[in-house]
Design an enzyme around this catalytic site. Sequence first.
Site, PDB file in Angstrom:
ATOM      1  N   GLU A 327       0.838  -1.190   0.000  1.00 30.78           N
ATOM      2  CA  GLU A 327       0.000   0.000   0.000  1.00 30.78           C
ATOM      3  C   GLU A 327       0.879   1.248   0.000  1.00 30.78           C
ATOM      4  OE1 GLU A 327      -4.129  -1.212   2.281  1.00 30.78           O
ATOM      5  OE2 GLU A 327      -2.562  -0.235   3.458  1.00 30.78           O
ATOM      6  N   CYS A 328       0.663   2.139  -0.930  1.00 33.43           N
ATOM      7  CA  CYS A 328       1.334   3.435  -1.011  1.00 33.43           C
ATOM      8  C   CYS A 328       2.853   3.265  -0.930  1.00 33.43           C
ATOM      9  CB  CYS A 328       0.801   4.367   0.064  1.00 33.43           C
ATOM     10  SG  CYS A 328       1.132   6.115  -0.277  1.00 33.43           S
ATOM     11  N   GLY A 329       3.490   3.606   0.174  1.00 33.15           N
ATOM     12  CA  GLY A 329       4.934   3.443   0.271  1.00 33.15           C
ATOM     13  C   GLY A 329       5.371   2.018   0.053  1.00 33.15           C
ATOM     14  N   THR A 427      -1.366  -0.879  -4.355  1.00 28.99           N
ATOM     15  CA  THR A 427      -2.263   0.252  -4.548  1.00 28.99           C
ATOM     16  C   THR A 427      -1.642   1.496  -3.916  1.00 28.99           C
ATOM     17  OG1 THR A 427      -3.440  -0.074  -2.445  1.00 28.99           O
ATOM     18  CG2 THR A 427      -4.294  -1.240  -4.379  1.00 28.99           C
TER      19      THR A 427
END
Length: 436
Positions: A327-329, A427
Amino acid sequence: MAASLVISAPASGVGKTTLTLALARAFRQRGLNVQCFKSGPDYIDPAFHAAATGRASVNVDSWAMDGGSIAHLVSRGADADVVLAEGSMGLFDGVAARGVSGTGATADIAEMLGWPVLLVIDPSGQAQTAAAIAAGLRDYRPGVRLAGVVLNRVASPRHEDLVRRALGDAGIAVFGALPRHAEISLPKRHLGLVQAEEQAEIGKLIDEAARFVAEHVDLDAVLRSAAGWSPQPAANGLNVTPPGQRIALARDAAFSFVYPHMLEGWRAAGAEIVPFSPLADEAPDTNADVCWLPGGYPELHAGRIAANARFREGLRAFAETRSVHGECGGYMVLGTALTDADGVRHEMTGLLGLETSFAKRRMHLGYRLATLAAPTPGHRAGARLRGHEFHYSTILAQPDTPLAVVHDATGAVIAETGSRRGHVSGTFFHLIAEDR
């Protein structure tokens, strides 16, 4: 029965978090059990709440969660003497289109639960106008009740007197006024406050905030203004499906952005969480059946991540046979490369073709509704996932198969679709809940 309040403000940056922490610690020092919550999508503040109270804090979010989920989450305050829910942004600030049970505004939670609002007002550069703002917030939405006001960053006794008189004329109680006190300011960085676990002196900082607030705020009056509240039995629990039975979870200063209710939901469903530290060059547990890389600050540690061969090789070996999700990072670390704010390009794990850069910062912020084009760990193809995106990276390349069709809160399609390759997916948004 708990004395319950929502702590909000006209805008961000007024002092909600500092006042919440100070009140929580001050009441705890009186021997009271204090339970905190955070309204809205913030993964940092709940850790500060836990440091102040000794009890885990969770997010409640009217855009992403239904009433049953919110009722289930706040029921943990059943044995508390005091419940404090810290708001986000301004009291009525949310998105334009309604989500599951509201727009994500703090006012939604206050009205839904019947908790009155303690308003933090910063009257810098104002006097009587501060009372007009408070009165407008009091009267804007009939279902939201104002308990009273704490003034923050008051310039002088004369300034305080002018504002107090105006608020009194408007029929609004003033519980206290805080003069400027830089020593209790919490350090910040580009995604918000520096995380609680990164601050060795956090306990002393909260103690000083509690002492300062107790000196200037009538704590007894604050308690008297609160609503007596007992949680009602929730019709259902959280709609949280663990991504696997044994979950290898990246967990350190670079990978720490995960909502507490998600981890609790996984454990409640019988999953085992096995943390590991990429920054310590640890690989995921080979006995796990899924690996999860949450967001955080990989851009601050990109050189170290790139140099940690044991982590990278272990993750690649894991991904040959089992699911890995970021997720993200965490998604950025699954990619080919990450360019930091100084323009230095660092090789990442290469499990996806994603390449991102912080050299030219661009803010991505907002709620996300994703319809999965393919399964992800714990979710079927076609599932509708609600989450929140907040980062400053720029996509240089995202060549793999899109993971989902992603919309913002207005219904507009956005380019940050996430991607997938083999057993690996990622994501840019952080998952909050799946639509039932």
